[in-house]
Write a protein that holds these residues in place. Structure first.
Motif, PDB file in Angstrom:
ATOM      1  N   TRP A   1       0.816  -1.212   0.000  1.00 29.64           N
ATOM      2  CA  TRP A   1       0.000   0.000   0.000  1.00 29.64           C
ATOM      3  C   TRP A   1       0.855   1.270   0.000  1.00 29.64           C
ATOM      4  O   TRP A   1       0.529   2.253  -0.665  1.00 29.64           O
ATOM      5  CB  TRP A   1      -0.937  -0.018   1.205  1.00 29.64           C
ATOM      6  CG  TRP A   1      -1.478   1.332   1.592  1.00 29.64           C
ATOM      7  CD1 TRP A   1      -1.099   2.097   2.643  1.00 29.64           C
ATOM      8  CD2 TRP A   1      -2.477   2.082   0.897  1.00 29.64           C
ATOM      9  NE1 TRP A   1      -1.807   3.266   2.679  1.00 29.64           N
ATOM     10  CE2 TRP A   1      -2.664   3.289   1.602  1.00 29.64           C
ATOM     11  CE3 TRP A   1      -3.239   1.834  -0.240  1.00 29.64           C
ATOM     12  CZ2 TRP A   1      -3.585   4.237   1.215  1.00 29.64           C
ATOM     13  CZ3 TRP A   1      -4.148   2.796  -0.637  1.00 29.64           C
ATOM     14  CH2 TRP A   1      -4.318   3.994   0.076  1.00 29.64           C
ATOM     15  N   PHE A   2       1.961   1.249   0.721  1.00 26.84           N
ATOM     16  CA  PHE A   2       2.797   2.444   0.832  1.00 26.84           C
ATOM     17  C   PHE A   2       3.510   2.789  -0.485  1.00 26.84           C
ATOM     18  O   PHE A   2       3.975   3.915  -0.664  1.00 26.84           O
ATOM     19  CB  PHE A   2       3.840   2.256   1.939  1.00 26.84           C
ATOM     20  CG  PHE A   2       3.244   1.967   3.278  1.00 26.84           C
ATOM     21  CD1 PHE A   2       2.650   2.967   4.012  1.00 26.84           C
ATOM     22  CD2 PHE A   2       3.246   0.680   3.808  1.00 26.84           C
ATOM     23  CE1 PHE A   2       2.085   2.709   5.260  1.00 26.84           C
ATOM     24  CE2 PHE A   2       2.684   0.406   5.050  1.00 26.84           C
ATOM     25  CZ  PHE A   2       2.100   1.426   5.774  1.00 26.84           C
ATOM     26  N   LEU A   3       3.588   1.820  -1.393  1.00 25.65           N
ATOM     27  CA  LEU A   3       4.378   2.009  -2.622  1.00 25.65           C
ATOM     28  C   LEU A   3       3.525   2.303  -3.850  1.00 25.65           C
ATOM     29  O   LEU A   3       4.067   2.464  -4.942  1.00 25.65           O
ATOM     30  CB  LEU A   3       5.216   0.753  -2.895  1.00 25.65           C
ATOM     31  CG  LEU A   3       6.152   0.313  -1.765  1.00 25.65           C
ATOM     32  CD1 LEU A   3       6.877  -0.951  -2.171  1.00 25.65           C
ATOM     33  CD2 LEU A   3       7.138   1.416  -1.423  1.00 25.65           C
ATOM     34  N   ILE A   4       2.187   2.367  -3.682  1.00 25.33           N
ATOM     35  CA  ILE A   4       1.331   2.558  -4.861  1.00 25.33           C
ATOM     36  C   ILE A   4       1.650   3.865  -5.580  1.00 25.33           C
ATOM     37  O   ILE A   4       1.861   3.901  -6.804  1.00 25.33           O
ATOM     38  CB  ILE A   4      -0.158   2.525  -4.440  1.00 25.33           C
ATOM     39  CG1 ILE A   4      -0.542   1.115  -3.988  1.00 25.33           C
ATOM     40  CG2 ILE A   4      -1.049   2.950  -5.603  1.00 25.33           C
ATOM     41  CD1 ILE A   4      -1.976   1.010  -3.508  1.00 25.33           C
ATOM     42  N   ASN A   5       1.686   4.961  -4.838  1.00 26.39           N
ATOM     43  CA  ASN A   5       1.942   6.265  -5.486  1.00 26.39           C
ATOM     44  C   ASN A   5       3.387   6.418  -5.938  1.00 26.39           C
ATOM     45  O   ASN A   5       3.673   7.218  -6.835  1.00 26.39           O
ATOM     46  CB  ASN A   5       1.552   7.401  -4.549  1.00 26.39           C
ATOM     47  CG  ASN A   5       0.044   7.483  -4.324  1.00 26.39           C
ATOM     48  OD1 ASN A   5      -0.429   7.455  -3.194  1.00 26.39           O
ATOM     49  ND2 ASN A   5      -0.728   7.555  -5.417  1.00 26.39           N
ATOM     50  N   ILE A   6       4.306   5.672  -5.324  1.00 23.29           N
ATOM     51  CA  ILE A   6       5.683   5.689  -5.836  1.00 23.29           C
ATOM     52  C   ILE A   6       5.723   5.061  -7.222  1.00 23.29           C
ATOM     53  O   ILE A   6       6.471   5.499  -8.099  1.00 23.29           O
ATOM     54  CB  ILE A   6       6.621   4.949  -4.863  1.00 23.29           C
ATOM     55  CG1 ILE A   6       6.673   5.702  -3.534  1.00 23.29           C
ATOM     56  CG2 ILE A   6       8.011   4.824  -5.456  1.00 23.29           C
ATOM     57  CD1 ILE A   6       7.603   5.073  -2.520  1.00 23.29           C
ATOM     58  N   GLY A   7       4.884   4.022  -7.435  1.00 25.75           N
ATOM     59  CA  GLY A   7       4.788   3.459  -8.779  1.00 25.75           C
ATOM     60  C   GLY A   7       4.290   4.473  -9.784  1.00 25.75           C
ATOM     61  O   GLY A   7       4.754   4.527 -10.927  1.00 25.75           O
ATOM     62  N   THR A   8       3.331   5.319  -9.388  1.00 24.01           N
ATOM     63  CA  THR A   8       2.843   6.379 -10.285  1.00 24.01           C
ATOM     64  C   THR A   8       3.924   7.417 -10.558  1.00 24.01           C
ATOM     65  O   THR A   8       4.106   7.873 -11.695  1.00 24.01           O
ATOM     66  CB  THR A   8       1.608   7.053  -9.679  1.00 24.01           C
ATOM     67  OG1 THR A   8       0.603   6.073  -9.415  1.00 24.01           O
ATOM     68  CG2 THR A   8       1.055   8.116 -10.614  1.00 24.01           C
ATOM     69  N   VAL A   9       4.655   7.809  -9.510  1.00 25.16           N
ATOM     70  CA  VAL A   9       5.739   8.788  -9.678  1.00 25.16           C
ATOM     71  C   VAL A   9       6.819   8.228 -10.585  1.00 25.16           C
ATOM     72  O   VAL A   9       7.422   8.956 -11.396  1.00 25.16           O
ATOM     73  CB  VAL A   9       6.307   9.187  -8.303  1.00 25.16           C
ATOM     74  CG1 VAL A   9       7.550  10.032  -8.471  1.00 25.16           C
ATOM     75  CG2 VAL A   9       5.264   9.940  -7.500  1.00 25.16           C
ATOM     76  N   ALA A  10       7.102   6.924 -10.460  1.00 22.76           N
ATOM     77  CA  ALA A  10       8.082   6.306 -11.355  1.00 22.76           C
ATOM     78  C   ALA A  10       7.643   6.437 -12.813  1.00 22.76           C
ATOM     79  O   ALA A  10       8.464   6.685 -13.702  1.00 22.76           O
ATOM     80  CB  ALA A  10       8.268   4.838 -10.983  1.00 22.76           C
TER      81      ALA A  10
END
Length: 412
Positions: free
Chosen positions: A127-136
């Motif tokens: 859950w904590f990495l979902i938006n990091i995937g979008t930023v990537a």
């Protein structure tokens, strides 16, 4: 002279290449700095969130230890590589693309590693990495792909989360809220990145246009200065040498004409140098008066020359003296050529304030408004040349004759 022109022509491609290189650097000046700032901020934030996700994964119940270990190593390892790339600005697109591609696959494989649970109070480590995937995706792909990723990752997470929790109404509502929150946050991140990059691109476009305009203006100014310099040299130095050669009757006069021609050719070869070429050592008013008298009598033996030097007169810088002498020579040459030297009078006056040179004749005169634009004898060789050393030159012409007044005053 041919060698000088050849050198000048040969340097033009190199100068053009240097201009293109400088222009290329300005095209992404602001964009590169915005990307650098975003990389540092996102890289640092992603590293902190990655540590938080690792702590959560180590404390969460595990279904299959092997799959769980594989997912942790692959996802957090690719995240670590992306953070290093963002902080060092090396391989940003590559490693961001790797993480953006790995993360949705990890979400799909997550049910194989996680233990089934009905607890809603603790968020899983993915859950904590979902938006990091979008930023990537922001760092490695165009805007349409970013929008797709902003919706795809939360929806995939919500689907896999419901598979683990079951389809209870409470679970569905909680997961739907989490999914909606992730989509909104991802959309905000995409909009912020798009706005910053668009502003940077517009700034770089304006800077590029300004650089092009300045370069074009500088090139036009350089061409005009070169044209004026060459025309002035051809008009006064070479013309004076030709007049001296025509009037030469003795061996001494012929040698003097040859010397003048050699000096004119030397100055013509050095036309690309500064106008103030030569030493700048002070020249006394007496030396100026003597050279002026010699020039006037060489160009017109019947010329009347007078000088008045006050005791408090000061020496003048060499560059100023050269400009005043060349301007006076041009004025005398004009009298000889156009007024046939009618009652040519040259006067020189020097005092503590500066110097004044007056060249007058009794010729028919002329109208300045009717002088063709390409005739630079007065405009460039006299007025512009004296103005270049902070002096003034005025021309007063009428039916009774013409007077050229050249003045230079010491600046305090």
């Amino acid at each position: 002279m041919a060698a000088e022109l050849s050198d000048t022509v040969s340097t033009r491609p190199r100068r053009a290449a240097e201009f293109r290189e400088a222009l290329a650097q300005t095209q992404r000046f602001t964009q590169s700095r915005i990307d650098r700032i975003l990389g540092i901020v996102v890289g640092s934030g992603s590293a902190v969130i990655g540590v938080q996700s690792l702590v959560g994964a180590l404390n969460a119940p595990v279904g299959d230890p092997t799959w769980n270990t594989v997912l942790l190593v692959v996802v957090l390892g690719s995240l670590l590589l992306m953070c290093i790339a963002l902080l060092t600005s090396r391989g940003v697109r590559l490693f961001s693309g790797i993480f953006a591609a790995i993360f949705p696959v990890a979400i799909l494989l997550w049910p194989l590693a996680a233990a089934e649970t009905t607890q809603l109070d603790e968020q899983p480590w993915l859950w904590f990495l979902i938006n990091i995937g979008t930023v990537a995706a922001v760092f490695c792909s165009p805007l349409p792909f970013q929008i797709v990723w902003a919706f795809l990752l939360p929806v995939l997470y919500g689907t896999m989360r419901l598979i683990l929790l079951g389809a209870a109404p409470t679970a569905v509502l909680d997961v739907a809220l989490d999914t909606l929150f992730a989509i909104i946050l991802a959309s905000v991140l995409i909009v912020i990145g798009w706005i910053l990059r668009s502003l940077a691109a517009s700034i770089d476009t304006g800077r590029e246009g300004a650089v092009r305009s300045f370069a074009q203006a500088a090139a036009a100014d350089a061409v005009e200065k070169e044209r004026v310099a060459v025309a002035a040299l051809m008009h006064d130095s070479v013309l004076a040498a030709l007049i001296a050669a025509e009037r030469a009757e003795t061996e001494r006069e012929r040698a003097l004409a040859v010397s003048m021609a050699r000096e004119a050719l030397t100055r013509l070869a050095n036309v690309d140098q500064d106008a103030g070429e030569g030493p700048d050592a002070p020249v006394t008013p007496a030396a100026i008066a003597a050279d002026l008298a010699q020039t006037a009598r060489r160009l017109h033996p019947d010329a009347t020359v007078s000088s008045e030097i006050q005791p408090d007169a000061r020496a003048l810088p060499g560059r100023v003296v050269r400009a005043l002498q060349l301007a006076a020579t041009q004025a005398i040459t004009n009298v000889v050529e156009h007024a046939r030297g009618a009652n040519l009078t040259v006067s020189f006056r020097a005092d503590a304030a500066g110097v004044e040179i007056r060249v007058s004749d009794d010729g028919p005169g002329f109208e300045a408004e009717r002088v063709a634009e390409d005739r630079l004898g007065i405009r460039a060789s006299i007025i512009a040349r004296v103005a270049a050393v902070a002096g003034t030159a005025t021309v007063d012409s009428g039916p009774a004759g013409t007077t050229v007044a050249i003045e230079w005053q010491e600046r305090s």
